[in-house]
Design a protein around this motif. Structure first.
Motif, PDB file in Angstrom:
ATOM      1  N   ALA A 101      26.662  11.642 116.489  1.00 43.02           N
ATOM      2  CA  ALA A 101      26.607  12.485 117.686  1.00 43.02           C
ATOM      3  C   ALA A 101      25.455  12.075 118.585  1.00 43.02           C
ATOM      4  O   ALA A 101      25.574  12.085 119.810  1.00 43.02           O
ATOM      5  CB  ALA A 101      26.472  13.951 117.279  1.00 43.02           C
ATOM      6  N   GLN A 104      26.572   9.194 120.561  1.00 40.00           N
ATOM      7  CA  GLN A 104      27.610   9.527 121.540  1.00 40.00           C
ATOM      8  C   GLN A 104      27.045  10.278 122.745  1.00 40.00           C
ATOM      9  O   GLN A 104      27.613  10.225 123.834  1.00 40.00           O
ATOM     10  CB  GLN A 104      28.706  10.378 120.883  1.00 40.00           C
ATOM     11  CG  GLN A 104      29.470   9.666 119.777  1.00 40.00           C
ATOM     12  CD  GLN A 104      30.437   8.641 120.319  1.00 40.00           C
ATOM     13  OE1 GLN A 104      30.744   8.631 121.500  1.00 40.00           O
ATOM     14  NE2 GLN A 104      30.934   7.774 119.447  1.00 40.00           N
ATOM     15  N   TYR A 108      29.264  14.777 123.695  1.00 34.01           N
ATOM     16  CA  TYR A 108      29.905  14.767 122.376  1.00 34.01           C
ATOM     17  C   TYR A 108      29.495  16.001 121.569  1.00 34.01           C
ATOM     18  O   TYR A 108      30.328  16.668 120.954  1.00 34.01           O
ATOM     19  CB  TYR A 108      29.500  13.479 121.654  1.00 34.01           C
ATOM     20  CG  TYR A 108      30.088  13.292 120.283  1.00 34.01           C
ATOM     21  CD1 TYR A 108      31.305  12.634 120.103  1.00 34.01           C
ATOM     22  CD2 TYR A 108      29.415  13.736 119.147  1.00 34.01           C
ATOM     23  CE1 TYR A 108      31.836  12.437 118.840  1.00 34.01           C
ATOM     24  CE2 TYR A 108      29.937  13.545 117.886  1.00 34.01           C
ATOM     25  CZ  TYR A 108      31.144  12.888 117.734  1.00 34.01           C
ATOM     26  OH  TYR A 108      31.665  12.708 116.482  1.00 34.01           O
ATOM     27  N   ARG A 109      28.213  16.328 121.604  1.00 30.35           N
ATOM     28  CA  ARG A 109      27.729  17.492 120.856  1.00 30.35           C
ATOM     29  C   ARG A 109      28.220  18.799 121.465  1.00 30.35           C
ATOM     30  O   ARG A 109      28.525  19.750 120.736  1.00 30.35           O
ATOM     31  CB  ARG A 109      26.202  17.453 120.789  1.00 30.35           C
ATOM     32  CG  ARG A 109      25.673  16.496 119.736  1.00 30.35           C
ATOM     33  CD  ARG A 109      24.172  16.386 119.756  1.00 30.35           C
ATOM     34  NE  ARG A 109      23.732  15.527 120.854  1.00 30.35           N
ATOM     35  CZ  ARG A 109      22.462  15.230 121.084  1.00 30.35           C
ATOM     36  NH1 ARG A 109      21.501  15.726 120.318  1.00 30.35           N
ATOM     37  NH2 ARG A 109      22.132  14.445 122.097  1.00 30.35           N
ATOM     38  N   TRP A 138      36.487  17.930 112.909  1.00 26.85           N
ATOM     39  CA  TRP A 138      36.847  17.407 114.226  1.00 26.85           C
ATOM     40  C   TRP A 138      38.363  17.343 114.416  1.00 26.85           C
ATOM     41  O   TRP A 138      38.873  17.653 115.498  1.00 26.85           O
ATOM     42  CB  TRP A 138      36.219  16.029 114.425  1.00 26.85           C
ATOM     43  CG  TRP A 138      34.789  16.115 114.836  1.00 26.85           C
ATOM     44  CD1 TRP A 138      33.697  16.147 114.016  1.00 26.85           C
ATOM     45  CD2 TRP A 138      34.282  16.218 116.168  1.00 26.85           C
ATOM     46  NE1 TRP A 138      32.541  16.253 114.748  1.00 26.85           N
ATOM     47  CE2 TRP A 138      32.873  16.289 116.075  1.00 26.85           C
ATOM     48  CE3 TRP A 138      34.875  16.229 117.416  1.00 26.85           C
ATOM     49  CZ2 TRP A 138      32.058  16.387 117.203  1.00 26.85           C
ATOM     50  CZ3 TRP A 138      34.072  16.331 118.539  1.00 26.85           C
ATOM     51  CH2 TRP A 138      32.680  16.408 118.436  1.00 26.85           C
TER      52      TRP A 138
END
Length: 229
Positions: A101, A104, A108-109, A138
């Motif tokens: 994360a 990303q 993303y988080r 996810w």
């Protein structure tokens, strides 16, 4: 994310997640149908389904406003029902705020937080390894991001043609799934004791507080039974 990110999961877990997402979509059809049937324009339940992504609070909001209540009071009630997301967040922190994360980025988080719901949390914490937990969380969360608004769109378009979910038994789907996923953890005496205490507290609160809130009282089961060193 590459397709291989779901590779740690077995076929049975993927199938179970797919069925849960499908059930969510069907409940979304009922929700969208109910919302437009009581007079809301389709954009209202659609906006809620995309931005809130929490069925219980969305049903509550629509019901309160349709009954003549203030939208602000309805929103406050929805926030109160979703207070269970606070312990959820602590339970799945490592599944969202991981090294991957961090690479990303913030978006993303934020997406990882947005897809946090009862089903994705249960699938995430019920796996036996960090890789499987992350993949299950996810996959379920993203599946519901797609299936829930799509169901709401279909239901809102069909209007009053969809029956109440209680008539066709869909209100029992999610409790049954959650029980099946957590049953193995109840083999531990300490966990079973806390779960039973939380259940008793929740049932005792049912006649005293609005729908959706009794489950919060189950958290006191964790405080009442501390692990003895």
């Amino acid at each position: 994310m590459r397709v291989s990110w779901i590779s740690p999961l077995g076929g049975d877990v993927i199938k179970a997640i797919a069925l849960v997402c499908l059930a969510d979509g069907i409940v979304g059809i009922s929700y969208g149908s109910m919302a437009t049937a009581v007079g809301f324009p389709l954009w209202v339940p659609m906006t809620l389904s995309l931005l809130v992504l929490a069925g219980a609070s969305e049903f509550l909001f629509i019901s309160i406003v349709a009954g003549g209540g203030s939208p602000f009071a309805a929103a406050a009630a929805g926030l109160l029902v979703n207070a269970r997301h606070l312990p959820f967040g602590m339970a799945v922190k490592d599944l969202i705020d991981s090294e991957d994360a961090a690479r990303q980025g913030l978006a993303y988080r934020l997406l990882g937080c947005h897809i946090m719901n009862d089903e994705s949390v249960v699938f995430g914490v019920s796996q036996k390894s960090p890789a499987k937990s992350r993949a299950a969380y996810w996959l379920c969360g993203l599946g519901i991001v797609v299936c829930w608004p799509l169901g709401v769109l279909i239901g809102g378009t069909l209007g009053t043609m969809i029956p109440d979910i209680k008539v066709i038994g869909l209100d029992a789907v999610f409790p049954a799934i959650l029980v099946a996923l957590t049953a193995s953890a109840l083999k531990h005496r300490q966990t079973l004791r806390r779960a039973l205490t939380g259940m008793a507290l929740s049932l005792a609160a049912v006649p005293l507080v609005p729908a959706g809130l009794p489950v919060l009282f189950s958290l006191f089961g964790l405080a009442l039974w501390r692990r003895h060193k």
